[in-house]
Scaffold this active site. Structure first.
Site, mmCIF file in Angstrom:
data_model
loop_
_atom_site.group_PDB
_atom_site.id
_atom_site.type_symbol
_atom_site.label_atom_id
_atom_site.label_comp_id
_atom_site.label_asym_id
_atom_site.label_seq_id
_atom_site.Cartn_x
_atom_site.Cartn_y
_atom_site.Cartn_z
ATOM 1 N N TYR A 1 -2.244 -39.005 -24.715
ATOM 2 C CA TYR A 1 -2.130 -39.004 -23.631
ATOM 3 C C TYR A 1 -1.673 -38.205 -22.944
ATOM 4 C CZ TYR A 1 -2.764 -42.694 -19.933
ATOM 5 O OH TYR A 1 -2.463 -43.098 -18.768
ATOM 6 N N LYS B 1 1.473 -41.135 -15.134
ATOM 7 C CA LYS B 1 1.682 -42.195 -14.285
ATOM 8 C C LYS B 1 2.883 -42.804 -14.447
ATOM 9 C CE LYS B 1 -2.710 -43.737 -15.037
ATOM 10 N NZ LYS B 1 -3.459 -43.779 -14.304
HETATM 11 P P1 NAP Z 1 -13.071 -44.683 -14.103
HETATM 12 O O1 NAP Z 1 -13.972 -45.838 -14.240
HETATM 13 O O2 NAP Z 1 -13.729 -43.525 -14.491
HETATM 14 O O3 NAP Z 1 -12.475 -44.765 -12.807
HETATM 15 C C1 NAP Z 1 -11.084 -43.691 -12.637
HETATM 16 C C2 NAP Z 1 -11.918 -43.098 -11.509
HETATM 17 O O4 NAP Z 1 -10.902 -42.423 -10.859
HETATM 18 C C3 NAP Z 1 -13.087 -42.511 -10.755
HETATM 19 O O5 NAP Z 1 -13.769 -43.051 -9.923
HETATM 20 C C4 NAP Z 1 -13.186 -41.367 -10.528
HETATM 21 O O6 NAP Z 1 -14.483 -40.479 -9.507
HETATM 22 C C5 NAP Z 1 -12.091 -41.285 -9.887
HETATM 23 N N1 NAP Z 1 -11.215 -39.807 -9.043
HETATM 24 C C6 NAP Z 1 -11.160 -39.083 -10.305
HETATM 25 N N2 NAP Z 1 -10.174 -38.105 -9.753
HETATM 26 C C7 NAP Z 1 -10.805 -38.120 -8.375
HETATM 27 C C8 NAP Z 1 -10.278 -37.302 -6.643
HETATM 28 N N3 NAP Z 1 -10.254 -36.489 -6.734
HETATM 29 N N4 NAP Z 1 -10.890 -37.869 -5.797
HETATM 30 C C9 NAP Z 1 -10.983 -39.737 -5.890
HETATM 31 N N5 NAP Z 1 -11.514 -39.723 -6.770
HETATM 32 C C10 NAP Z 1 -11.445 -39.915 -7.936
HETATM 33 O O7 NAP Z 1 -11.801 -45.160 -14.925
HETATM 34 P P2 NAP Z 1 -11.179 -46.425 -15.418
HETATM 35 O O8 NAP Z 1 -10.466 -46.487 -16.416
HETATM 36 O O9 NAP Z 1 -11.931 -47.679 -14.551
HETATM 37 O O10 NAP Z 1 -9.908 -45.821 -14.171
HETATM 38 C C11 NAP Z 1 -8.802 -46.019 -13.200
HETATM 39 C C12 NAP Z 1 -7.437 -46.072 -13.376
HETATM 40 O O11 NAP Z 1 -7.087 -47.482 -14.428
HETATM 41 C C13 NAP Z 1 -6.812 -44.764 -13.050
HETATM 42 O O12 NAP Z 1 -5.823 -44.615 -12.563
HETATM 43 C C14 NAP Z 1 -6.908 -44.843 -14.859
HETATM 44 O O13 NAP Z 1 -5.673 -44.036 -15.532
HETATM 45 C C15 NAP Z 1 -6.248 -46.692 -15.110
HETATM 46 N N6 NAP Z 1 -6.222 -46.958 -16.422
HETATM 47 C C16 NAP Z 1 -7.375 -47.033 -17.125
HETATM 48 C C17 NAP Z 1 -7.395 -47.247 -18.459
HETATM 49 C C18 NAP Z 1 -8.768 -47.404 -19.394
HETATM 50 O O14 NAP Z 1 -7.848 -47.687 -20.868
HETATM 51 N N7 NAP Z 1 -9.588 -47.790 -19.132
HETATM 52 C C19 NAP Z 1 -5.944 -48.162 -19.344
HETATM 53 C C20 NAP Z 1 -4.914 -48.105 -18.108
HETATM 54 C C21 NAP Z 1 -4.878 -47.450 -16.928
HETATM 55 P P3 NAP Z 1 -15.673 -39.661 -9.901
HETATM 56 O O15 NAP Z 1 -15.584 -40.636 -11.507
HETATM 57 O O16 NAP Z 1 -16.134 -40.121 -9.395
HETATM 58 O O17 NAP Z 1 -14.753 -38.373 -10.001
#
Ligand code: NAP
Length: 256
Positions: A156, A163
């Site tokens: 990570y 984070k």
């Molecule tokens: P996700 O669907 O890939 O979402 C991540 C988002 O960030 C995407 O919509 C991506 O857009 C966007 N992004 C990245 N760079 C960007 C930029 N420069 N400007 C605007 N948008 C941008 O994955 P997710 O798991 O739902 O993640 C959402 C949040 O939850 C993140 O903060 C992640 O760290 C957090 N989280 C996830 C998990 C897990 O296990 N999945 C656990 C805890 C926390 P594009 O793809 O269109 O670039």
């Protein structure tokens, strides 16, 4: 009657139907909110539009959070259509793939800056841009974090540091906008298979450990996160700000 009747929410971070932000958007819609979505760049518009249509989200605007200009343009576009904003959801993170494997000692200056910029600073910048619109009572902002910002997880790496910065920003922001009546919180979600999670080396191993060790003996779903987001962004959480709320089936309470 819905928990978010009459509220307007802008949701940043829907990439596809697996995105945590997408489940949040659907839950908010179900509870009566009007939704606006943003997407990272032109290439993503095609993917987002059908999702937006399915929840009757009429405002769909580009916003690459690396750019101050994009953020300003996006929130002025929003302000031309909405005279106030009740909820800001920031569900965005990014680190170069090379930084999400191997030794943390090899973190590059550029990789560190990128992860911090997109995954932590952007929440501050977006809330600053949204704030002039967040004038109604009960306005609130929410971001998404992970336990890797508090404890060390394999691979990570720099995202954990980002984070940690994001979680501390939640506290400082809560203090900064609290006098205006705006609440700021984070959900620390357990691992979920999404596009972003696929970038983290050994994701399946982490999810497997959670399934065997978490008190509830399973992994969480996007809907679990969305339901907690609903609580935190509704008036039910009117006394809650500066919190990092775990939605992880209890994994974080386990020592061994
Ligand atoms: P996700 O669907 O890939 O979402 C991540 C988002 O960030 C995407 O919509 C991506 O857009 C966007 N992004 C990245 N760079 C960007 C930029 N420069 N400007 C605007 N948008 C941008 O994955 P997710 O798991 O739902 O993640 C959402 C949040 O939850 C993140 O903060 C992640 O760290 C957090 N989280 C996830 C998990 C897990 O296990 N999945 C656990 C805890 C926390 P594009 O793809 O269109 O670039």
């Amino acid at each position: 009657m819905g928990l978010l009747d009459g509220k307007r929410a802008v949701i940043l971070g829907v990439a596809n139907e697996k995105s945590i932000a997408w489940s949040i958007a659907q839950a908010f819609k179900r509870e009566g909110a009007e939704i606006a979505l943003t997407y990272a760049g032109e290439a993503f518009e095609k993917r987002i539009q059908p999702l937006a249509d399915s929840i009757d989200a009429k405002i769909v605007i580009p916003c690459d959070v690396r750019s101050d200009e994009d953020i300003t343009t996006a929130f002025s576009a929003l302000s031309r259509q909405w005279d106030s904003l009740d909820i800001l959801v920031h569900s965005i993170a990014f680190a170069n793939k090379d930084e999400l494997k191997g030794s943390f000692l090899d973190t590059s200056r550029e990789g560190f800056a990128t992860a911090m910029d997109i995954s932590a600073y952007s929440f501050i910048a977006c809330l600053r841009a949204a704030r002039p619109l967040m004038t109604a009572p009960g306005a609130t902002a929410l971001t998404l974090s992970y336990y890797g910002g508090q404890k060390v997880f394999p691979n990570y790496n720099v995202m954990g540091v980002a984070k940690a910065a994001l979680e501390m920003s939640v506290r400082y922001l809560a203090e900064a906008v609290g006098p205006d009546g705006i609440r700021v919180n984070a959900i620390s979600a357990g691992p979920i298979k999404t596009l972003a999670a696929a970038g983290v080396g050994g994701f399946n191993q982490i999810a497997g450990v959670v399934q065997s060790k978490a008190p509830l003996r399973k992994n969480i779903t996007q809907e679990d996160v969305a339901n907690s987001a609903l609580y935190l962004c509704s008036n039910l959480a009117s006394g809650v700000t500066g919190e990092v709320h775990f939605v992880d089936n209890g994994y974080n309470i386990i020592g061994l």
